[in-house]
Design a protein around this motif. Structure first.
Motif, PDB file in Angstrom:
ATOM      1  N   ASN A 282      74.741  38.883  65.525  1.00  0.00           N
ATOM      2  CA  ASN A 282      75.264  38.435  66.814  1.00  0.00           C
ATOM      3  C   ASN A 282      76.579  37.673  66.649  1.00  0.00           C
ATOM      4  N   ALA A 283      76.649  36.811  65.620  1.00  0.00           N
ATOM      5  CA  ALA A 283      77.879  36.054  65.393  1.00  0.00           C
ATOM      6  C   ALA A 283      79.018  36.965  64.948  1.00  0.00           C
TER       7      ALA A 283
ATOM      8  N   ARG B 292      79.413  40.085  65.490  1.00  0.00           N
ATOM      9  CA  ARG B 292      79.833  40.962  66.599  1.00  0.00           C
ATOM     10  C   ARG B 292      81.013  40.363  67.349  1.00  0.00           C
ATOM     11  N   TRP B 293      80.999  39.054  67.528  1.00  0.00           N
ATOM     12  CA  TRP B 293      82.047  38.412  68.329  1.00  0.00           C
ATOM     13  C   TRP B 293      83.149  37.802  67.472  1.00  0.00           C
TER      14      TRP B 293
ATOM     15  N   ARG C  29      71.750  34.438  75.770  1.00  0.00           N
ATOM     16  CA  ARG C  29      70.821  35.289  75.016  1.00  0.00           C
ATOM     17  C   ARG C  29      70.861  34.980  73.531  1.00  0.00           C
ATOM     18  N   ILE C  30      72.045  34.752  72.996  1.00  0.00           N
ATOM     19  CA  ILE C  30      72.168  34.555  71.553  1.00  0.00           C
ATOM     20  C   ILE C  30      72.026  33.092  71.142  1.00  0.00           C
TER      21      ILE C  30
ATOM     22  N   GLU D 249      75.241  36.714  77.869  1.00  0.00           N
ATOM     23  CA  GLU D 249      75.176  36.997  76.441  1.00  0.00           C
ATOM     24  C   GLU D 249      75.164  35.707  75.626  1.00  0.00           C
TER      25      GLU D 249
ATOM     26  N   ALA E 239      73.186  31.899  66.247  1.00  0.00           N
ATOM     27  CA  ALA E 239      72.991  33.167  66.950  1.00  0.00           C
ATOM     28  C   ALA E 239      72.424  34.279  66.088  1.00  0.00           C
TER      29      ALA E 239
END
Length: 261
Positions: free
Chosen positions: A158-159, A161-162, A176-177, A173, A154
């Protein structure tokens, strides 16, 4: 007789592997992980099986680990649940499956569900799927490969973030990633995963496995190692019975029936 926590079903060259604890949102116990590892071993060892499809019974893929059952079993080296002949479903112990896996997700897909997705090769998700990497909210870290694979799949931001927030994100989402490759209407995810698996199973199995192996060599060992293996892999495949079948089918414009030799 106790209900099977992991269901297996053969459909031609495809092995369906189903999580079967729907009353607990398929939260994984130690026994469930052990049986899942055994199913992965069956997929890898049987030459008649070419592709796996991982799915889940009920409205949810998985709520994650059943920490009440798993927590007391965590040792100094983590969690040891792989039986003899099994393969770690997250593939974080140095051994990878030699055959591809397509995963179908729906509803809740938390923690180990994301890590199973990251360890799979193609992921199909229903549009109602919700994802979360919750470990930091439980005082632990993801130990099934998310810290390794999520940033590569991702992108770092992006990684993180989660992973670092434990927040929930939706299927749009995830698509998207790059965590998910295809979205479907709810209830259609397994059908689509099976379509893809059967499409893969119709190809030359040695070629599929060699392609997967070379890509994984690049992932684990770098481009140079993968490049060094291309020539020998091609020479081996070119001498196979399947290569002759494929060439003949091309010349005669017929559909090849590969035999895995």
């Amino acid at each position: 007789m106790a209900e099977q926590l992991i269901l297996t079903e053969r459909r031609g060259h495809v092995l369906l592997i189903g999580l079967n604890r729907p009353d607990k949102r398929n939260a994984a116990t130690f026994d469930m992980l052990r049986d899942l590892a055994a199913a992965y071993g069956e997929l890898d060892d049987d030459p008649e099986l070419r592709v796996g499809v991982v799915w889940a019974v009920g409205d949810h893929f998985t709520g994650g680990l059943d920490l009440a059952d798993i927590g007391p079993r965590l040792g100094s080296d983590g969690l040891d649940f792989v039986p003899d002949g099994g393969i770690h479903p997250w593939q974080v112990d140095g051994r990878s499956l030699t055959k591809p896996v397509v995963m179908a997700a729906q509803g809740t897909c938390f923690t180990l569900g994301i890590e199973l997705a990251l360890a799979s090769d193609i992921v199909v998700a229903a549009t109602d799927t919700r994802f979360a990497q919750l470990e930091v909210s439980r005082g632990i870290l993801p130990f099934g490969g998310a810290t390794i694979r999520f940033p590569r799949a991702a992108g770092w931001g992006n990684a993180m973030r989660w992973i670092l927030t434990g927040d929930t994100f939706d299927a749009t989402e995830a698509h998207r990633i790059g965590l998910v490759q295809e979205l479907t209407e709810p209830g259609k995810q397994l059908d689509r995963a099976l379509e893809l698996a059967e499409r893969i199973a119709a190809q030359a199995p040695l070629a599929v496995q060699a392609s997967l192996a070379n890509a994984r060599t690049a992932f684990r060992e770098g481009d140079a190692a993968a490049e060094a293996g291309l020539g020998p892999a091609l020479a081996s495949l070119a001498a196979s019975e399947d290569a002759a079948i494929g060439m003949k089918a091309f010349a005669t414009r017929t559909t090849p029936e590969f035999v895995g030799r």
